[in-house]
Scaffold this motif. Structure first.
Motif, mmCIF file in Angstrom:
data_model
loop_
_atom_site.group_PDB
_atom_site.id
_atom_site.type_symbol
_atom_site.label_atom_id
_atom_site.label_comp_id
_atom_site.label_asym_id
_atom_site.label_seq_id
_atom_site.Cartn_x
_atom_site.Cartn_y
_atom_site.Cartn_z
ATOM 1 N N GLN A 40 42.328 57.317 43.667
ATOM 2 C CA GLN A 40 41.832 56.333 44.628
ATOM 3 C C GLN A 40 42.927 55.335 45.016
ATOM 4 O O GLN A 40 42.706 54.131 45.127
ATOM 5 C CB GLN A 40 40.593 55.613 44.078
ATOM 6 C CG GLN A 40 39.418 56.561 43.851
ATOM 7 C CD GLN A 40 38.172 55.882 43.323
ATOM 8 O OE1 GLN A 40 38.199 54.725 42.899
ATOM 9 N NE2 GLN A 40 37.065 56.618 43.327
ATOM 10 N N GLN A 56 32.809 53.548 36.455
ATOM 11 C CA GLN A 56 32.150 53.851 37.731
ATOM 12 C C GLN A 56 30.840 54.610 37.523
ATOM 13 O O GLN A 56 29.876 54.415 38.263
ATOM 14 C CB GLN A 56 33.086 54.663 38.625
ATOM 15 C CG GLN A 56 34.269 53.885 39.158
ATOM 16 C CD GLN A 56 35.124 54.708 40.103
ATOM 17 O OE1 GLN A 56 35.219 55.927 39.985
ATOM 18 N NE2 GLN A 56 35.766 54.048 41.045
ATOM 19 N N THR A 57 30.807 55.449 36.506
ATOM 20 C CA THR A 57 29.637 56.292 36.266
ATOM 21 C C THR A 57 28.527 55.570 35.511
ATOM 22 O O THR A 57 27.337 55.727 35.823
ATOM 23 C CB THR A 57 30.048 57.550 35.471
ATOM 24 O OG1 THR A 57 31.096 58.234 36.168
ATOM 25 C CG2 THR A 57 28.861 58.485 35.280
ATOM 26 N N THR A 146 37.786 50.430 44.136
ATOM 27 C CA THR A 146 37.436 51.155 42.916
ATOM 28 C C THR A 146 36.375 50.392 42.128
ATOM 29 O O THR A 146 35.439 50.988 41.570
ATOM 30 C CB THR A 146 38.683 51.380 42.053
ATOM 31 O OG1 THR A 146 39.640 52.131 42.808
ATOM 32 C CG2 THR A 146 38.361 52.146 40.782
ATOM 33 N N GLU A 149 32.716 50.816 43.415
ATOM 34 C CA GLU A 149 31.982 52.033 43.039
ATOM 35 C C GLU A 149 31.197 51.828 41.748
ATOM 36 O O GLU A 149 30.139 52.422 41.551
ATOM 37 C CB GLU A 149 32.938 53.221 42.907
ATOM 38 C CG GLU A 149 33.431 53.745 44.237
ATOM 39 C CD GLU A 149 33.974 55.165 44.135
ATOM 40 O OE1 GLU A 149 33.549 55.910 43.226
ATOM 41 O OE2 GLU A 149 34.814 55.523 44.969
ATOM 42 N N GLY A 150 31.740 51.004 40.852
ATOM 43 C CA GLY A 150 31.027 50.726 39.610
ATOM 44 C C GLY A 150 29.960 49.663 39.768
ATOM 45 O O GLY A 150 29.034 49.586 38.958
ATOM 46 N N LYS A 152 27.952 49.431 42.349
ATOM 47 C CA LYS A 152 26.762 50.081 42.924
ATOM 48 C C LYS A 152 25.969 49.155 43.852
ATOM 49 O O LYS A 152 24.753 49.003 43.722
ATOM 50 C CB LYS A 152 25.871 50.608 41.801
ATOM 51 C CG LYS A 152 26.599 51.575 40.860
ATOM 52 C CD LYS A 152 25.750 51.934 39.662
ATOM 53 C CE LYS A 152 26.472 52.914 38.736
ATOM 54 N NZ LYS A 152 27.686 52.351 38.100
#
Length: 328
Positions: A40, A56-57, A146, A149-150, A152
């Motif tokens: 990224q 991120q997940t 970046t 993305e975590g 959300k």
């Protein structure tokens, strides 16, 4: 140096097979510390990339969370200390916490990094110790896209502290030499300088990193605050009040008149923090001495160490920032 003696973010262990497959498809390079891959738009050591993906997940943000962001060695310790001091001023001592957090722990122990602390050790860190804290404070060196993305789409707030890239480079050089217990040699600075200018170094291009947050602050000023280290040094009261207002707890007229802003600045000064016993003897979980995080904290120290040629090269590269309305 043996593999198990390396800091965890430099090792290849704890990398899943899925991430190894991803790494095989990414641009890869190597610096003086270890193997890097580009994800990224940013360069990470393999274990740190795994931590980024874990974050991120698996991170479950709360709307009141506060993320303190910076490029490495850009005043991160100071930003953490100031934020803790601002938020803690409402709290009274308890049996469990009889003294101020900054007197019993280092700012990095109080405010952990997502990718070089919490999610580096495990994909599912225990966040229960933060469950009674509102807002929760976390930190990162990841670029904004970046981090998002975590998060959300959470409306939580992000504070970014930017420092002149030349001073950040010098601070990074001294810090690396200190925690690696290596000689503060000119050759090490020159090697780091070349990697820094090429962008092939941990966290990559400074100007891309800074611009991600600068643009984020312009697009969404209620949720991204962009602070400059140099302005914190020249007008500390103004900037600390700006930070407190952004965090949702502005100073009252009575607090200002009582000198509370000055007291917080004194508590968080490099002179005071570096003199505390916890910061003289303590270590991070990765065995980095807390005293490694305190050096000079000055503006313009790079002038004593960078050659005119180095200065000019950085200036030419920073031309990329023109057109963004961003200036040091």
């Amino acid at each position: 140096m043996a593999q198990n003696e390396l800091p965890m973010n430099l090792r290849d262990d704890n990398v899943s097979e899925e991430t190894k497959t991803l790494i095989s498809s990414l641009p890869r390079e190597q610096d003086s510390q270890g193997k890097l891959c580009k994800f990224q738009g940013c360069w990470y050591y393999y274990n740190t990339l795994q931590a980024v993906i874990n974050f991120q997940t698996n991170f479950k943000p709360q709307d009141t969370d506060i993320i303190l962001a910076s490029f490495p060695k850009s005043g991160t310790t100071w930003l953490k200390a100031l934020s803790v001091a601002i938020l803690e001023r409402y709290k009274q001592p308890t049996d469990d916490h009889p003294i101020h957090p900054l007197l019993s722990d280092n700012p990095h122990g109080i405010v952990p990094f997502f990718e070089i602390d919490m999610y580096l050790k495990t994909s599912t860190p225990d966040l229960t110790k933060f469950s009674t804290s509102s807002p929760r404070l976390f930190s990162t060196h990841m670029p904004l896209h970046t981090v998002k993305e975590g998060l959300k789409d959470s409306p939580c707030k992000v504070v970014y502290l930017c420092r002149n890239v030349k001073d950040a480079l010098i601070s990074r050089w001294y810090f690396r030499c200190k925690y690696q217990k290596s000689e503060v040699a000119r050759s090490n600075l020159e090697s780091m300088f070349e990697s820094f200018c090429s962008g092939v170094s941990f966290y990559g291009l400074f100007w891309d990193h800074a611009l991600s947050y600068w643009r984020g602050s312009l697009e969404n000023p209620k949720h991204v605050l962009f602070l400059k280290y140099e302005e914190l040094k020249t007008e500390p009261c103004v900037q600390v009040k700006k930070l407190a207002e952004f965090l949702g707890c502005p100073f009252t007229k009575e607090e200002e008149e009582s000198g509370l802003v000055i007291k917080i600045l004194e508590l968080c000064s490099i002179r005071n923090l570096s003199g505390l016993d916890v910061n003289k003897t303590g270590k991070t979980w990765m065995n980095v001495d807390y005293n490694s995080y305190f050096r000079k904290g000055e503006v313009g120290d790079w002038k004593n160490l960078l050659t005119p040629e180095m200065e000019n090269k950085i200036d030419m590269i920073i031309e990329k920032l023109k057109g963004s309305d961003f200036k040091f």
